[in-house]
Motif scaffolding. Sequence first.
Motif, PDB file in Angstrom:
ATOM      1  N   ALA A 193      37.800  36.931  35.131  1.00 39.49           N
ATOM      2  CA  ALA A 193      37.923  36.851  36.588  1.00 39.49           C
ATOM      3  C   ALA A 193      39.405  36.739  36.940  1.00 39.49           C
ATOM      4  N   ASP A 194      39.721  36.693  38.204  1.00 39.01           N
ATOM      5  CA  ASP A 194      41.109  36.655  38.658  1.00 39.01           C
ATOM      6  C   ASP A 194      41.838  35.421  38.135  1.00 39.01           C
ATOM      7  N   GLY A 201      43.569  38.026  33.944  1.00 37.39           N
ATOM      8  CA  GLY A 201      42.413  38.716  34.489  1.00 37.39           C
ATOM      9  C   GLY A 201      42.594  39.035  35.959  1.00 37.39           C
ATOM     10  N   ALA A 202      41.840  40.026  36.419  1.00 30.70           N
ATOM     11  CA  ALA A 202      41.863  40.436  37.827  1.00 30.70           C
ATOM     12  C   ALA A 202      40.471  40.935  38.199  1.00 30.70           C
ATOM     13  N   LEU A 203      40.287  41.167  39.483  1.00 29.02           N
ATOM     14  CA  LEU A 203      39.030  41.711  39.977  1.00 29.02           C
ATOM     15  C   LEU A 203      39.209  43.180  40.319  1.00 29.02           C
ATOM     16  N   PRO A 242      41.464  48.204  32.043  1.00 30.99           N
ATOM     17  CA  PRO A 242      41.538  48.696  33.419  1.00 30.99           C
ATOM     18  C   PRO A 242      42.308  47.738  34.334  1.00 30.99           C
ATOM     19  N   GLY A 243      43.158  48.304  35.164  1.00 35.55           N
ATOM     20  CA  GLY A 243      43.888  47.503  36.156  1.00 35.55           C
ATOM     21  C   GLY A 243      42.981  47.123  37.312  1.00 35.55           C
ATOM     22  N   GLY A 244      43.210  45.964  37.878  1.00 34.47           N
ATOM     23  CA  GLY A 244      42.408  45.488  38.988  1.00 34.47           C
ATOM     24  C   GLY A 244      42.638  46.270  40.263  1.00 34.47           C
ATOM     25  N   ASP A 245      41.792  46.030  41.246  1.00 30.31           N
ATOM     26  CA  ASP A 245      41.869  46.691  42.541  1.00 30.31           C
ATOM     27  C   ASP A 245      43.182  46.313  43.225  1.00 30.31           C
ATOM     28  N   SER A 246      44.051  47.273  43.467  1.00 27.82           N
ATOM     29  CA  SER A 246      45.375  47.068  44.081  1.00 27.82           C
ATOM     30  C   SER A 246      46.245  46.109  43.270  1.00 27.82           C
ATOM     31  N   ALA A 247      46.023  46.039  41.960  1.00 35.90           N
ATOM     32  CA  ALA A 247      46.774  45.124  41.092  1.00 35.90           C
ATOM     33  C   ALA A 247      48.209  45.602  40.902  1.00 35.90           C
ATOM     34  N   THR A 248      49.127  44.640  40.815  1.00 41.44           N
ATOM     35  CA  THR A 248      50.502  44.945  40.438  1.00 41.44           C
ATOM     36  C   THR A 248      50.542  45.006  38.915  1.00 41.44           C
TER      37      THR A 248
END
Length: 103
Positions: free
Chosen positions: A16-17, A60-62, A45-51
């Motif tokens: 998770a984020d 982690g990211a979403l 995979p990169g998160g949604d609008s992730a830097t």
Amino acid sequence: GKAVTFSAADTVALAADGNAVVGKLLKVEADNKATIQVAGYMTLPGGDSATLTRGKKIVGALGAASAKGYIREVATATAAELGVARGFIQNAADATAVIVRLD
């Protein structure tokens, strides 16, 4: 092919984020045992609008619709993330397959 984190002893879950990234989920067996790549070069995979900046550590990211199992670069102003960040981004040209190295 998603990023995973520990959720309990000997148990992983999709990251998770802001979670620590333990590795990449390769396979889940019928008995719920999983194969995880924990070191070396891999794509995540990169998160949604992730830097996603080359050389930065990851957490982690979403993804879209708050889906778990994605990555982003660590927020250096967030102490809790600095404590769990690891590895680094080598190539983020394709946000769906970011090349990272975990040690």
